[in-house]
Design a protein around this motif. Structure first.
Motif, PDB file in Angstrom:
ATOM      1  N   VAL A 182       0.971  -0.816  -0.302  1.00 36.95           N
ATOM      2  CA  VAL A 182      -0.303  -0.616   0.167  1.00 36.95           C
ATOM      3  C   VAL A 182       0.661   1.204   0.020  1.00 36.95           C
ATOM      4  O   VAL A 182       0.466   2.514  -0.548  1.00 36.95           O
ATOM      5  CB  VAL A 182      -0.924   0.232   0.854  1.00 36.95           C
ATOM      6  N   THR A 191      -1.669   7.453   7.714  1.00 36.07           N
ATOM      7  CA  THR A 191      -2.311   6.418   6.655  1.00 36.07           C
ATOM      8  C   THR A 191      -1.632   4.917   6.397  1.00 36.07           C
ATOM      9  O   THR A 191      -2.828   3.632   6.571  1.00 36.07           O
ATOM     10  CB  THR A 191      -2.758   7.299   5.698  1.00 36.07           C
ATOM     11  N   LEU A 195      -3.945   1.987   7.446  1.00 37.89           N
ATOM     12  CA  LEU A 195      -4.277   0.294   6.688  1.00 37.89           C
ATOM     13  C   LEU A 195      -3.714  -1.037   7.431  1.00 37.89           C
ATOM     14  O   LEU A 195      -4.383  -1.693   6.727  1.00 37.89           O
ATOM     15  CB  LEU A 195      -3.887   0.980   4.697  1.00 37.89           C
ATOM     16  N   LEU A 206      -6.731  -3.786  -1.409  1.00 37.20           N
ATOM     17  CA  LEU A 206      -8.061  -2.542  -1.194  1.00 37.20           C
ATOM     18  C   LEU A 206      -9.400  -3.182  -2.187  1.00 37.20           C
ATOM     19  O   LEU A 206     -10.224  -2.559  -2.082  1.00 37.20           O
ATOM     20  CB  LEU A 206      -6.817  -1.549  -1.536  1.00 37.20           C
ATOM     21  N   LEU A 214     -14.561   2.270   3.117  1.00 44.39           N
ATOM     22  CA  LEU A 214     -13.176   3.299   2.783  1.00 44.39           C
ATOM     23  C   LEU A 214     -13.468   4.884   2.766  1.00 44.39           C
ATOM     24  O   LEU A 214     -13.009   5.306   3.153  1.00 44.39           O
ATOM     25  CB  LEU A 214     -12.301   2.754   1.425  1.00 44.39           C
TER      26      LEU A 214
END
Length: 516
Positions: A182, A191, A195, A206, A214
């Motif tokens: 990611v 961030t 995740l 994702l 999301l």
């Protein structure tokens, strides 16, 4: 034509630049021992970059120097220079335009080059990558390269994919990039941590999560670096990602190549005075003032003498500049003679035009500039005396406005760099009929005001996008061309729209300006 983007990641930019400054090859001299570049922080020195032996000894970027020396007591250090690294990256961006017409910075250590429609000049994208890798190797820079349809996908492959990866237009980017971490989405550390705590470690993870979930989790994050949905859409090409191109600006330069070498000081002072006058006119034409000037003297024997002058405030007064340089030439040894004198202004600042002699004359004749404007306004009318001022718009018809002659200019939020503009813009654009070889190719013939013109030269296109914050979503792009007909007359025309852009029918052509 499908868009193709080349991502260049200078993986060891700071170390490579330090090594070049020291004149060392990789693994040679000081670079053979553990070394780190450090930056001063509020909590003490912190490592900004480390060479290969330093990383092998445990020194990692972001680590405190005290902790690194615990692992490697022999670690040598040198100061980091982020500003110098950025300036070096900007020069690389201009140099990288050999592979595409437009390049953009990807700080702190990357470049993005638009190579759409260019790869065939190198024999294909694979050959282009080989040429780029060889060119960077000659400069002793460590790079990773990748080509993809979007800047986000190219960045992800350059940083986390195989060497010299190419994502073809026919490939499915979601499937091809599914195994990348990611971190390939160019997200900030916070961030990425969120995740990973959610169990989303790869891009493919994702795709298995409902988009609505999301959206609810990251709806308050407007920055692309903090919102994986925005980054994913940019990577897959669902939303555009504008890039700010790097434009080379040549500093003002004037020179005199002398018919015969000169050795006497009075002749040299005369040449410097002439160059100062030429530089003043050059600066005035650009509304600039010089802060730093460099005077180069080329001797017959090949030696170059350089004198540098820095000013306290922007200036383009020829007498002042020549007088200051006169004090720096007392120790010049002309040798067998000086055959070339060059004056360059590498540091300039905006310097508005001023009519100083008008106010000086007011003391003698009793008429000031304000009084003169008042008289003209009374005689010609309130709206007849105006002056043009720049506006913050790339659209030609909006790039200039009019205001009162003595009203202060409103500061612009951005400084706009334009290509050359024609001397005359029409009050209203006029439609023309154009014949061209291909729908997106250069125009070959056009009809205007009942007369057909054969185009002998054409330059372009210069693309100007609509102002999305004030235009409707159906507004079309403009591609501007500077053209010249068989009689030597030059025009500025543009094509409104692209074939297949979904914003109308066949693109129209218009004439907007006449060049001098």
């Amino acid at each position: 034509m499908p868009r193709r983007v080349l991502a260049i990641w200078c993986a060891r930019l700071a170390i490579d630049r330090w090594r070049l400054g020291e004149g060392l090859a990789p693994g040679e001299g000081a670079d053979a021992a553990p070394l780190a570049l450090i930056a001063e922080t509020a909590h003490g020195p912190r490592i900004a970059a480390a060479n290969a032996p330093g990383r092998a000894a445990g020194a990692a970027p972001g680590m405190m120097l005290a902790d690194a020396r615990t692992l490697c007591p022999t670690l040598a250090v040198a100061p980091a220079d982020p500003a110098g690294d950025l300036a070096f990256l900007e020069r690389l961006a201009i140099w990288a335009q050999r592979w595409g017409p437009g390049s953009a910075l990807d700080p702190p250590d990357g470049l993005i080059v638009d190579i759409s429609g260019v790869a065939h000049l190198f024999g294909g994208e694979r050959a282009l990558l080989a040429d780029a890798r060889a060119a960077f190797a000659r400069r002793r820079l460590t790079v990773r390269l990748a080509v993809a349809p979007t800047a986000g996908a190219a960045w992800a492959l350059a940083h986390h994919g195989p060497d010299d990866a190419i994502l073809r237009p026919r490939d499915d980017p979601a499937a091809r990039l599914a195994d990348l971490p990611v971190a390939a989405l160019r997200l900030d550390d916070a961030t990425i941590t969120v995740l990973r705590r959610l169990g989303l470690k790869r891009l493919g993870d994702l795709h298995g999560v409902a988009r609505a979930a999301l959206v609810r989790r990251f709806r308050d994050r407007r920055s692309p670096a903090a919102n994986p949905l925005i980054r994913m859409d940019q990577l897959l090409g669902r939303v555009p990602e504008p890039l700010l191109p790097v434009i080379a600006v040549e500093p003002p330069l004037v020179q005199r190549r002398l018919l015969e070498p000169i050795r006497h000081r009075d002749l040299l002072d005369r040449v410097v005075a002439d160059l100062a006058g030429d530089m003043a006119r050059r600066l005035e034409s650009r509304a600039l003032g010089a802060r730093r000037l460099e005077l180069g003297l080329w001797r017959v024997d090949g030696e170059v003498i350089v004198r540098v002058l820095e000013l306290a405030a922007p200036s383009r007064e020829a007498g002042h500049i020549a007088g200051l340089f006169g004090r720096k030439l007392d120790d010049v040894d002309a040798g067998f003679g000086i055959e070339l004198v060059r004056l360059r202004a590498p540091w300039t600042e905006p310097f508005a035009l001023a009519q100083g002699d008008f106010e000086a004359a007011a003391e003698t004749h009793g008429t000031s500039l304000a009084a003169c404007i008042d008289r003209l306004t009374v005689r010609l009318g309130a709206g007849a005396v105006r002056r043009p001022v720049p506006r913050a718009s790339h659209l030609p018809e909006r790039a200039q406005g009019w205001q009162g002659p003595l009203e202060p200019e409103k500061p612009l939020q951005d400084t706009f760099e334009f290509h050359d503009r024609p001397l005359k813009l029409l009050d209203r654009v006029e439609p023309i009929a154009v014949i061209y070889e291909t729908p997106d190719g250069l125009p070959r013939r056009f009809r205007w005001r009942g007369q057909v013109h054969e185009i002998t030269r054409a330059e372009g296109p210069e693309r100007i996008a609509p102002e999305w914050w004030r235009e409707r979503s159906s507004t079309r792009l403009r591609d501007y061309y500077r053209i010249e007909d068989g009689a030597g007359r030059r025009y500025w025309i543009y094509r409104l729209g692209l074939i297949g852009d979904g914003r109308g029918g066949v693109p129209g052509w218009f004439l907007q300006g006449i060049c001098g």
